[in-house]
Design a protein around this motif. Structure first.
Motif, PDB file in Angstrom:
ATOM      1  N   CYS A  15       0.836  -1.208   0.000  1.00  0.00           N
ATOM      2  CA  CYS A  15       0.000   0.000   0.000  1.00  0.00           C
ATOM      3  C   CYS A  15       0.870   1.257   0.000  1.00  0.00           C
ATOM      4  O   CYS A  15       0.353   2.371   0.129  1.00  0.00           O
ATOM      5  CB  CYS A  15      -0.905   0.014   1.221  1.00  0.00           C
ATOM      6  SG  CYS A  15      -1.910  -1.468   1.391  1.00  0.00           S
ATOM      7  N   CYS A  61      -0.609   4.957  -0.324  1.00  0.00           N
ATOM      8  CA  CYS A  61      -2.013   5.116  -0.720  1.00  0.00           C
ATOM      9  C   CYS A  61      -2.713   6.054   0.261  1.00  0.00           C
ATOM     10  O   CYS A  61      -2.510   5.973   1.480  1.00  0.00           O
ATOM     11  CB  CYS A  61      -2.691   3.740  -0.708  1.00  0.00           C
ATOM     12  SG  CYS A  61      -4.442   3.813  -1.105  1.00  0.00           S
ATOM     13  N   TRP A  63      -5.656   5.902   1.158  1.00  0.00           N
ATOM     14  CA  TRP A  63      -6.621   5.172   1.981  1.00  0.00           C
ATOM     15  C   TRP A  63      -5.952   4.352   3.085  1.00  0.00           C
ATOM     16  O   TRP A  63      -6.637   3.733   3.891  1.00  0.00           O
ATOM     17  CB  TRP A  63      -7.465   4.238   1.094  1.00  0.00           C
ATOM     18  CG  TRP A  63      -8.414   4.981   0.208  1.00  0.00           C
ATOM     19  CD1 TRP A  63      -8.571   6.341   0.116  1.00  0.00           C
ATOM     20  CD2 TRP A  63      -9.347   4.414  -0.718  1.00  0.00           C
ATOM     21  NE1 TRP A  63      -9.523   6.646  -0.810  1.00  0.00           N
ATOM     22  CE2 TRP A  63     -10.022   5.492  -1.347  1.00  0.00           C
ATOM     23  CE3 TRP A  63      -9.675   3.115  -1.092  1.00  0.00           C
ATOM     24  CZ2 TRP A  63     -11.015   5.289  -2.306  1.00  0.00           C
ATOM     25  CZ3 TRP A  63     -10.663   2.915  -2.053  1.00  0.00           C
ATOM     26  CH2 TRP A  63     -11.317   3.992  -2.648  1.00  0.00           C
ATOM     27  N   LEU A  64      -4.631   4.357   3.111  1.00  0.00           N
ATOM     28  CA  LEU A  64      -3.934   3.623   4.167  1.00  0.00           C
ATOM     29  C   LEU A  64      -3.964   4.468   5.444  1.00  0.00           C
ATOM     30  O   LEU A  64      -3.556   5.626   5.436  1.00  0.00           O
ATOM     31  CB  LEU A  64      -2.490   3.348   3.740  1.00  0.00           C
ATOM     32  CG  LEU A  64      -1.669   2.476   4.684  1.00  0.00           C
ATOM     33  CD1 LEU A  64      -2.260   1.065   4.782  1.00  0.00           C
ATOM     34  CD2 LEU A  64      -0.214   2.390   4.204  1.00  0.00           C
ATOM     35  N   CYS A  73      -6.438  -0.549   5.667  1.00  0.00           N
ATOM     36  CA  CYS A  73      -7.127   0.107   4.559  1.00  0.00           C
ATOM     37  C   CYS A  73      -8.427   0.692   5.098  1.00  0.00           C
ATOM     38  O   CYS A  73      -9.270  -0.043   5.618  1.00  0.00           O
ATOM     39  CB  CYS A  73      -7.421  -0.901   3.447  1.00  0.00           C
ATOM     40  SG  CYS A  73      -8.302  -0.157   2.066  1.00  0.00           S
ATOM     41  N   ARG A  79     -11.940  -1.223  -1.982  1.00  0.00           N
ATOM     42  CA  ARG A  79     -10.582  -1.196  -2.540  1.00  0.00           C
ATOM     43  C   ARG A  79     -10.576  -1.687  -3.986  1.00  0.00           C
ATOM     44  O   ARG A  79     -11.385  -2.532  -4.366  1.00  0.00           O
ATOM     45  CB  ARG A  79      -9.618  -2.013  -1.655  1.00  0.00           C
ATOM     46  CG  ARG A  79      -9.824  -3.509  -1.686  1.00  0.00           C
ATOM     47  CD  ARG A  79      -9.143  -4.124  -0.473  1.00  0.00           C
ATOM     48  NE  ARG A  79      -9.058  -5.573  -0.566  1.00  0.00           N
ATOM     49  CZ  ARG A  79     -10.058  -6.416  -0.423  1.00  0.00           C
ATOM     50  NH1 ARG A  79     -11.288  -5.954  -0.233  1.00  0.00           N
ATOM     51  NH2 ARG A  79      -9.853  -7.717  -0.508  1.00  0.00           N
ATOM     52  N   PRO A  80      -9.659  -1.141  -4.787  1.00  0.00           N
ATOM     53  CA  PRO A  80      -9.619  -1.498  -6.209  1.00  0.00           C
ATOM     54  C   PRO A  80      -9.322  -2.984  -6.428  1.00  0.00           C
ATOM     55  O   PRO A  80      -8.751  -3.654  -5.563  1.00  0.00           O
ATOM     56  CB  PRO A  80      -8.482  -0.631  -6.762  1.00  0.00           C
ATOM     57  CG  PRO A  80      -8.330   0.489  -5.794  1.00  0.00           C
ATOM     58  CD  PRO A  80      -8.690  -0.081  -4.461  1.00  0.00           C
ATOM     59  N   CYS A  83      -5.927  -4.461  -5.633  1.00  0.00           N
ATOM     60  CA  CYS A  83      -5.681  -4.739  -4.210  1.00  0.00           C
ATOM     61  C   CYS A  83      -6.313  -6.075  -3.809  1.00  0.00           C
ATOM     62  O   CYS A  83      -5.763  -6.820  -3.012  1.00  0.00           O
ATOM     63  CB  CYS A  83      -6.262  -3.638  -3.345  1.00  0.00           C
ATOM     64  SG  CYS A  83      -5.637  -2.005  -3.759  1.00  0.00           S
TER      65      CYS A  83
HETATM   66  S1  SF4 Z   1      -5.630  -2.104   0.082  1.00  0.00           S
HETATM   67 FE1  SF4 Z   1      -5.453  -0.816  -1.745  1.00  0.00          FE
HETATM   68  S2  SF4 Z   1      -6.896   0.867  -1.423  1.00  0.00           S
HETATM   69 FE2  SF4 Z   1      -6.504  -0.101   0.553  1.00  0.00          FE
HETATM   70  S3  SF4 Z   1      -4.836   1.057   1.470  1.00  0.00           S
HETATM   71 FE3  SF4 Z   1      -3.917  -0.654   0.375  1.00  0.00          FE
HETATM   72  S4  SF4 Z   1      -3.439   0.156  -1.650  1.00  0.00           S
HETATM   73 FE4  SF4 Z   1      -4.907   1.545  -0.696  1.00  0.00          FE
END
Ligand code: SF4
Ligand code: SF4
Length: 139
Positions: A15, A61, A63-64, A73, A79-80, A83
């Motif tokens: 991440c 990221c 979102w982390l 997360c 999450r995409p 991920c």
């Molecule tokens: S799982 Fe994906 S969206 Fe979530 S923090 Fe990690 S990189 Fe970001």
């Protein structure tokens, strides 16, 4: 939330950067384009074990989130796909390394490689020509 125990130990490595494939450079101009990428901070380029070239940008990221239990997360359900596909069974941390044929951390690293690949004479001639062309543009 990051689910696996191993993910807690690695501090959410996957991440903290993103990477994507780039075309394999074939000419001096191709190498020079990649050299520009490498003049930027937190950027590296690597050749994977199967010969595919990648650019990597070390940037966490958004979102982390840091929690008392460790990094998580914050939008896990959203999450995409990439991920979701990243598995702690096969990721670089689980494997203990990331298999790379070559890693270029600086523009100078890449120059050394390009010189080897293109040949020193061809490389030096192309560089000289590109700089001459550049000084011609300043006239
Ligand atoms: S799982 Fe994906 S969206 Fe979530 S923090 Fe990690 S990189 Fe970001
Ligand atoms: S999937 Fe791998 S790299 Fe990503 S957080 Fe889990 S152990 Fe770390």
């Amino acid at each position: 939330m990051i689910m696996d125990e191993i993910c807690r130990k690695c501090n959410a490595l996957c991440c903290r950067y993103y990477s994507f494939p780039i075309d394999m450079p074939e000419t001096y101009e191709d190498f020079d384009q990649i050299r520009w990428y490498l003049t930027h901070e937190a950027t590296s380029v690597y050749i994977d074990w199967d010969g595919q070239w990648f650019i990597r940008i070390d940037n966490r990221c958004r979102w982390l989130t840091d929690t008392p239990e460790g990094p998580r997360c914050s939008r896990y359900d959203e999450r995409p796909t990439i991920c979701r596909q990243f598995s702690p069974a096969t990721c670089e941390y689980a494997q203990g390394h990331h298999e790379c044929e070559e890693v270029f951390s600086t523009a100078d690293d890449l120059d050394s490689y390009a010189r080897r690949m293109l040949g020193a004479i061809a490389f030096d001639a192309a560089r000289q020509a590109s700089r001459k062309e550049d000084s011609g543009n300043e006239d």
